[in-house]
Design an enzyme around this catalytic site. Structure first.
Site, PDB file in Angstrom:
ATOM      1  N   CYS A   1      -8.866  -7.506   0.764  1.00 38.39           N
ATOM      2  CA  CYS A   1      -8.037  -6.503   0.991  1.00 38.39           C
ATOM      3  C   CYS A   1      -8.916  -5.458   1.130  1.00 38.39           C
ATOM      4  O   CYS A   1      -8.485  -4.200   1.661  1.00 38.39           O
ATOM      5  CB  CYS A   1      -7.137  -6.068  -0.361  1.00 38.39           C
ATOM      6  SG  CYS A   1      -6.199  -7.673  -0.669  1.00 38.39           S
TER       7      CYS A   1
ATOM      8  N   ASN B   1      -5.546  -9.556  -7.716  1.00 35.28           N
ATOM      9  CA  ASN B   1      -5.712 -10.107  -6.234  1.00 35.28           C
ATOM     10  C   ASN B   1      -7.145 -11.004  -6.108  1.00 35.28           C
ATOM     11  O   ASN B   1      -6.920 -11.901  -5.462  1.00 35.28           O
ATOM     12  CB  ASN B   1      -5.561  -9.263  -5.210  1.00 35.28           C
ATOM     13  CG  ASN B   1      -6.426  -7.859  -5.460  1.00 35.28           C
ATOM     14  OD1 ASN B   1      -6.182  -7.347  -6.320  1.00 35.28           O
ATOM     15  ND2 ASN B   1      -7.350  -7.643  -4.534  1.00 35.28           N
TER      16      ASN B   1
ATOM     17  N   THR C   1       0.835  -1.337  -0.043  1.00 35.98           N
ATOM     18  CA  THR C   1       0.020   0.009  -0.141  1.00 35.98           C
ATOM     19  C   THR C   1       0.922   1.236  -0.115  1.00 35.98           C
ATOM     20  O   THR C   1       0.595   1.992  -0.755  1.00 35.98           O
ATOM     21  CB  THR C   1      -1.182  -0.044   1.256  1.00 35.98           C
ATOM     22  OG1 THR C   1      -1.810  -1.008   1.077  1.00 35.98           O
ATOM     23  CG2 THR C   1      -1.837   1.170   1.228  1.00 35.98           C
TER      24      THR C   1
ATOM     25  N   SER D   1       5.002  -6.701  -1.615  1.00 37.12           N
ATOM     26  CA  SER D   1       4.625  -7.221  -0.294  1.00 37.12           C
ATOM     27  C   SER D   1       5.162  -8.280   0.294  1.00 37.12           C
ATOM     28  O   SER D   1       4.819  -9.447  -0.212  1.00 37.12           O
ATOM     29  CB  SER D   1       3.198  -6.914  -0.238  1.00 37.12           C
ATOM     30  OG  SER D   1       2.696  -6.934   1.419  1.00 37.12           O
ATOM     31  N   ALA D   2       5.807  -8.556   1.460  1.00 36.62           N
ATOM     32  CA  ALA D   2       6.420  -9.683   2.010  1.00 36.62           C
ATOM     33  C   ALA D   2       5.348 -10.805   2.253  1.00 36.62           C
ATOM     34  O   ALA D   2       5.564 -11.802   2.211  1.00 36.62           O
ATOM     35  CB  ALA D   2       7.334  -9.405   3.169  1.00 36.62           C
ATOM     36  N   HIS D   3       4.300 -10.091   2.997  1.00 36.68           N
ATOM     37  CA  HIS D   3       3.469 -11.233   3.511  1.00 36.68           C
ATOM     38  C   HIS D   3       2.556 -12.067   2.497  1.00 36.68           C
ATOM     39  O   HIS D   3       1.792 -13.053   2.842  1.00 36.68           O
ATOM     40  CB  HIS D   3       2.292 -10.585   4.678  1.00 36.68           C
ATOM     41  CG  HIS D   3       1.260  -9.664   3.870  1.00 36.68           C
ATOM     42  ND1 HIS D   3       0.037 -10.009   3.807  1.00 36.68           N
ATOM     43  CD2 HIS D   3       1.328  -8.411   3.330  1.00 36.68           C
ATOM     44  CE1 HIS D   3      -0.874  -9.266   3.651  1.00 36.68           C
ATOM     45  NE2 HIS D   3      -0.119  -8.122   3.257  1.00 36.68           N
TER      46      HIS D   3
ATOM     47  N   GLN E   1       0.796  -9.647  -6.074  1.00 35.22           N
ATOM     48  CA  GLN E   1       0.293 -10.734  -5.967  1.00 35.22           C
ATOM     49  C   GLN E   1       1.188 -11.767  -6.978  1.00 35.22           C
ATOM     50  O   GLN E   1       0.983 -13.189  -7.160  1.00 35.22           O
ATOM     51  CB  GLN E   1      -1.245 -11.025  -6.410  1.00 35.22           C
ATOM     52  CG  GLN E   1      -2.033 -10.270  -5.559  1.00 35.22           C
ATOM     53  CD  GLN E   1      -2.330 -11.065  -4.258  1.00 35.22           C
ATOM     54  OE1 GLN E   1      -1.871 -12.123  -3.999  1.00 35.22           O
ATOM     55  NE2 GLN E   1      -3.050 -10.454  -3.087  1.00 35.22           N
TER      56      GLN E   1
ATOM     57  N   THR F   1      13.262   4.799  11.106  1.00 31.42           N
ATOM     58  CA  THR F   1      13.992   3.731  11.532  1.00 31.42           C
ATOM     59  C   THR F   1      13.685   2.426  10.860  1.00 31.42           C
ATOM     60  O   THR F   1      12.558   2.301  10.675  1.00 31.42           O
ATOM     61  CB  THR F   1      14.093   3.475  13.097  1.00 31.42           C
ATOM     62  OG1 THR F   1      14.528   4.660  13.735  1.00 31.42           O
ATOM     63  CG2 THR F   1      14.844   2.238  13.508  1.00 31.42           C
TER      64      THR F   1
END
Ligand code: PMP
Length: 391
Positions: free
Chosen positions: A329, A155, A78, A203-205, A183, A243
């Site tokens: 989503c 998606n 996002t 996106s990693a997830h 995706q 950070t």
């Protein structure tokens, strides 16, 4: 899911919402969480954190065939989509997107352009979910197109965009090309040395890394002035202050490496399981159909309409299968899927659609259990619906 848990847990077929963490990513994230160190600090601990981040950046770059210096870590796709669209819009103007983009693109484009006509073009798709290349060419030739943002895989349906000809036309018209590959990454091989895009979000997830971390690829030499959304200490070459999320980034890197090693074996296995699920459900439940069936799709996804069977009632009667109605989503949004409507489905058909998404840990046992459960649930809901509308 591990075979031992068969029967105990609902079958998880919602990888497009989020995938279970890969063991390699879980371990790497845990190890990084156990260490202390801010990647900006120059002492031993800081250098250790920075070197873990460097390694993750290389692991992701190796998966995508790009240079580590072309990657900016973000909080997810996002944010990566926002960064890409906001930078391009601030710099140049008109944005072109497709009607089936994720809300992270569509809503960003709408907000940026304030829905002003002429500043945003939303292109329709055909019934298979694909953009018509001629319509696309005509649109990008409009004066001053700054950016086209077209997703690589959808998606909800898994439909894959044939991006190369679109990117070529966009570049010929002087536009930048961004793709939301959230995706696609980790589901099929992606080679950025061969895919002519300027920016790409991920996106990693979605591929076995942790939630809350992703990346934006910006190709070296892209004529796009730096445009951070968050100002501060100048992290990520000035593109994203704050950070660094070291454990998240490290988990992303480990997931990327696991994907690079394992994807070749995963693709045929997952495709076979998806085809089994799809084939059995279509055979057992006459009248059902697959959205985007005749288009190239991701291996693990199927979007199936069971006419006359509201998806919310269906999901409520099959609690031991975790699938999705439309897209998880668009959290909590009760409206029918904009993707399915754009593909020409009626409101009612869109509301009678389930998305099953399989992944690296899905087993045949799970798929067979999901088939039986779904068949029973569809039959049950249809019986109830027939009784309630009966004579
Ligand atoms: N784009 C697409 C195509 C997606 O499927 C998703 C996740 N549902 C996103 C963007 C947003 O990703 P994230 O969860 O990392 O913000």
């Amino acid at each position: 899911m591990a075979a031992e848990t068969y029967g105990a847990q609902p079958v998880y077929l919602d990888y497009n919402a989020t995938a279970p963490m890969r063991p390699e990513a879980l371990k790497a994230t845990y190890d990084a969480l156990c260490a202390v160190g801010n990647a900006s600090s120059i002492h031993h601990h800081g250098r250790d954190a920075a070197s873990r981040v460097d390694q993750a950046r290389r692991q992701l770059a190796d998966l995508l065939s790009c240079s580590p210096g072309e990657l900016i870590f973000t909080s997810g796709a996002t944010e990566a989509n926002n960064l890409a669209l906001q930078a391009a819009y601030a710099h140049r103007g008109l944005i072109i997107v497709s009607a089936v983009e994720h809300p992270a693109v569509l809503e960003t484009a709408r907000a940026l352009t304030d829905n002003t006509s002429g500043a945003l073009v939303i292109l329709p798709v055909a019934s298979g979910g694909q953009i018509d290349p001629d319509t696309f060419r005509a649109a990008v030739q409009q004066h001053g197109t700054a950016l086209v943002s077209i997703m690589l895989a959808n998606n909800e349906t898994g439909v894959i965009t044939d991006l190369a000809p679109l990117a070529e036309a966009a570049h010929a018209a002087g536009a930048l090309v961004h793709t939301d590959a959230t995706q696609y990454v980790g589901r099929l091989p992606l080679d950025l040395s061969d895919l002519d895009v300027d920016m790409l979000s991920l996106s990693a997830h979605k591929f076995g890394g942790p939630q809350g971390v992703g990346a934006l690829f910006i190709r070296r030499g892209t004529p796009l002035p730096q445009h951070p959304l968050v100002f501060g200490g100048g992290h990520e070459r000035g593109w994203r202050a704050g950070t660094l999320n070291v454990p998240g980034i490290v988990g992303l890197g480990a997931a990327a490496e696991a994907v690079r090693r394992q994807l070749g074996d995963e693709i045929p296995r997952i495709t076979k399981l998806r085809d089994l699920l799809e084939g059995e459900l279509l055979a057992r439940l006459p009248g059902s159909h697959v959205n985007g069936a005749h288009t190239l799709r991701l291996p693990g996804v199927t979007s199936i309409t069971f006419p006359g069977t509201p998806a919310d009632a269906l999901l409520a009667s099959m609690p031991d299968v975790a699938a999705s109605d439309g897209s998880a989503c668009s959290a909590g949004a009760p409206s029918p899927s904009h993707v399915l409507l754009a593909m020409g489905l009626s409101r009612e058909a869109a509301d009678s659609t389930l998305r099953f998404s399989l992944g690296y840990a899905t087993t045949e046992q799970e798929v067979r259990r999901a088939i039986d459960t779904t068949e029973r649930a569809v039959t049950h809901v249809q019986t109830v619906m027939d009784a309630s509308t009966g004579p």
